[in-house]
Design an enzyme around this catalytic site. Structure first.
Site, PDB file in Angstrom:
ATOM      1  CE1 TYR A 159      -3.914   2.229   0.631  1.00 19.86           C
ATOM      2  CE2 TYR A 159      -2.510   3.257   2.275  1.00 19.86           C
ATOM      3  CZ  TYR A 159      -3.656   3.264   1.503  1.00 19.86           C
ATOM      4  OH  TYR A 159      -4.529   4.323   1.587  1.00 19.86           O
ATOM      5  CE  LYS A 215      -3.487   4.999  -1.663  1.00 20.83           C
ATOM      6  NZ  LYS A 215      -4.505   5.520  -2.613  1.00 20.83           N
TER       7      LYS A 215
END
Length: 261
Positions: free
Chosen positions: A154, A158
């Site tokens: 994740y 990002k």
């Protein structure tokens, strides 16, 4: 001046921050196109907004699939014209895992949806915006964009979205298109609540590390998105705006060994 409402496309628009963005932009007078894989929720939001007089349309699109994105954007351009706003909120989360135990297939899927999906949608709609000489794109980053996190797939995704935001801002500004991102902190979305309920997130840990000891609300992130898409932000492009109840500031402050009495 045209009375035609601005057209906003919101991916991940059937839940959480995406849904909040749809509702805020609709409340600001925009026509909205809701993109999601959740047919039931997407059609329900479409019907609700239409019943209140909003021009709303739901489309089921897997943003990680180039052919699906290109077909969707072609349909939007034909039926509605060039969008004024694109909010790339479609994305998936990850629970904490050590890098040495990480499932590479999960990391790949996080990249496909969070980075590739944002890129594909931004590319397709960004082209039309540049041709029209106007437009605002807002991407979804995260606290993990700025700080090391045990959500390795994740976090990597990002950080990638931050770079994409900055590159597109640099390239598209001369054509009148602004590209920014928001970086929500711990936001009380349905997905977050489910993780709290299952014991995968500790609310007290969030409170202790935040300058404002509470969760961010989806509507608060949506308000920042609406601002970045508005004429009030006409000179703002290429930024990533944290909306985190001061988590970045306080967590750094508390990391120092020396603390006041």
């Amino acid at each position: 001046m045209s009375n035609t409402p601005r057209l906003a496309v919101v991916t991940g628009g059937a839940s959480g921050i995406g849904e909040a963005a749809v509702r805020r932009l609709a409340g600001d007078g925009c026509a909205v196109v809701i993109v999601d894989l959740n047919d039931e929720r997407g059609t329900a939001i479409e019907a609700e907004l239409r019943s209140s007089g909003v021009s709303a349309h739901f489309h089921r699109v897997d943003v990680s699939q180039e052919a699906a994105v290109e077909a969707f954007v072609a349909e939007v351009l034909t039926c509605h014209g060039t969008p004024d706003i694109l909010v790339n909120s479609g994305g998936i989360l990850q629970n904490a895992v050590r890098v040495l135990q990480a499932d590479v297939k999960e990391v790949d899927r996080l990249y496909e949806v969070n980075v590739r999906g944002t890129l594909l949608m931004s590319k397709a709609i960004g082209r039309a915006m540049c041709e029209a000489g106007r437009g605002a794109i807002v991407n979804l980053c995260s606290l993990t964009t700025f700080r090391a996190s045990a959500q390795i797939g994740y976090a990597l995704s990002k950080v990638g979205v931050k770079t994409l935001t900055e590159v597109m801002a640099a390239e598209c500004g001369a054509q009148g298109v602004r590209v920014n991102a928001v970086a929500p902190g711990y936001t009380l979305t349905p997905a977050m609540q489910a993780r709290i309920d299952s014991g995968q997130r500790d609310p007290q840990a969030v409170y202790r590390q935040s300058a404002l000891p509470r969760f961010v609300q989806p509507a608060e992130v949506a308000a920042a998105i609406a601002f970045l898409c508005s004429d009030q932000a006409a000179a703002i492009t290429g930024v990533v705006l944290p909306i985190d109840c001061g988590w970045l500031a306080r967590s750094a402050y508390l990391a120092y060994a020396s603390q006041p009495d």
